[in-house]
Design an enzyme around this catalytic site. Structure first.
Site, mmCIF file in Angstrom:
data_model
loop_
_atom_site.group_PDB
_atom_site.id
_atom_site.type_symbol
_atom_site.label_atom_id
_atom_site.label_comp_id
_atom_site.label_asym_id
_atom_site.label_seq_id
_atom_site.Cartn_x
_atom_site.Cartn_y
_atom_site.Cartn_z
ATOM 1 N N HIS A 126 0.816 -1.217 0.000
ATOM 2 C CA HIS A 126 0.000 0.000 0.000
ATOM 3 C C HIS A 126 0.853 1.272 0.000
ATOM 4 C CE1 HIS A 126 -3.593 -2.388 0.758
ATOM 5 N NE2 HIS A 126 -3.191 -2.766 1.936
HETATM 6 O O1 RIB Z 1 -5.541 0.579 3.743
HETATM 7 C C1 RIB Z 1 -4.134 0.602 3.802
HETATM 8 C C2 RIB Z 1 -3.661 1.806 4.544
HETATM 9 O O2 RIB Z 1 -4.147 1.758 5.881
HETATM 10 C C3 RIB Z 1 -2.134 1.858 4.676
HETATM 11 O O3 RIB Z 1 -1.721 3.191 4.740
HETATM 12 C C4 RIB Z 1 -1.869 1.171 5.973
HETATM 13 O O4 RIB Z 1 -0.672 1.617 6.609
HETATM 14 C C5 RIB Z 1 -3.061 1.618 6.787
HETATM 15 O O5 RIB Z 1 -2.747 2.886 7.330
#
Ligand code: RIB
Ligand code: CA
Length: 308
Positions: free
Chosen positions: A242
């Site tokens: 992510h």
């Molecule tokens: O959905 C993924 C996001 O949410 C990423 O930034 C992870 O670190 C959480 O914060």
């Protein structure tokens, strides 16, 4: 090549930690400050974890400012189930040598962006958008100093990861996200639609583990721990990259495809609370990233951590 001035607003978080390793390893990025926000874990831990990663990367010169300890309006939510109680699963937590920088992160953002040249800073946002929204409300004129916001958040065709419709960063503070998307500040948005295309598959970790130097090993520790936690909740799937996607996009935009769009957020109570709604529009204030070259993504990571 002049390194690109960036400020990183994050909630470390295992994938935030991997993102920070990439950013701090790249000679193409000039990380001027890190601001932390409550998100995956409470603010005291996101702030400690960010400073841990600066120490691991020998970048204790970078100031880390603590920001907002809770969302603007909704009750706080956290994500220890994906990041561990420490927020930095895979590493043994330690108290960093460098203290937090003095002052609130939001004030630092305002002061820095007011003193900036037009469009001088790119802001990378990988947690709930509470700090960014608060800064915009307090000082709308800071938009002048921002080239663009590069945001990890949201979901459209992929559906949510914290509810069936909402992605965590948006769900954790949908009112903040609405303020940011309504602000007309240019945003590049890397949502689950694209981050789910790039996962820490075992064979990719095998290649990383073979690289010389301690940083590749540390990154593998983080990703392996994230995979264990992800598998418990997501039918054996490997962890998506992510937050690292924000840095990969900045360093190698050619690895991605995107469309102009207008992104909005559902802030009404109900099962769609925190859902991002994406209207493709030419032109649009937002860039909605839809595709990533996963092989190229990991080749970039290998170059960044090889022999370091
Ligand atoms: O959905 C993924 C996001 O949410 C990423 O930034 C992870 O670190 C959480 O914060
Ligand atoms: Ca994050």
């Amino acid at each position: 090549m002049v390194p690109r001035p960036i400020i990183i607003d994050c909630d470390p978080g295992v994938d935030d930690a991997v993102m920070l390793m990439m950013a701090l390893a790249s000679p193409a990025l000039d990380v001027r400050a890190i601001t932390t926000v409550a998100g995956n874990v409470p603010l005291n831990l996101t702030s400690r974890n960010a400073r841990m990663m600066c120490q691991i990367m020998d970048r204790t010169d970078i100031p880390v400012f603590a920001g907002c300890p809770r969302p603007i309006l909704r009750e706080p939510v956290t994500a220890e189930h994906f990041h561990g109680d420490s927020g930095i699963a895979g590493l043994d937590p330690f108290e960093p040598d460098a203290p937090l920088a003095a002052g609130h992160a939001v004030q630092h953002l305002i002061d820095t962006l007011r003193a900036a040249r037009p469009g001088q800073y790119t802001i990378v946002v990988t947690g709930p958008l509470t700090n960014i929204a608060t800064a915009i409300i307090m000082a709308p004129d800071i938009a002048r100093g921002i080239d663009r916001l590069v945001i990890m958040g949201g979901a459209d065709t992929e559906g949510g990861n914290i509810t069936p419709f909402a992605e965590f960063n948006i769900f954790a503070d949908p009112h903040a996200a609405a303020i940011v998307f309504d602000s007309a500040i240019p945003c590049t948005v890397l949502s689950l639609d694209v981050t789910h295309q790039v996962r820490a598959e075992p064979e990719r970790l095998t290649l990383l583990r073979a690289l010389p130097g301690p940083r590749a090993a540390i990154m593998v520790q983080l990703l392996e721990a994230a995979n264990v936690l992800e598998a418990r909740w997501k039918e054996g799937r490997m962890t998506p990259m992510h937050d690292p996607a924000t840095i990969a996009w900045l360093l190698a935009p050619g690895l991605f495809e995107s469309h102009q769009a207008t992104v909005s957020v559902d802030t009404a109570p109900g099962d769609r609370f925190g859902q991002t709604r994406v209207a493709l529009s030419e032109p649009g204030p937002h860039e909605w990233v839809t595709m990533a070259d996963a092989d190229g993504f990991f080749a970039l990571i290998e170059r960044l951590v090889n022999n370091t």
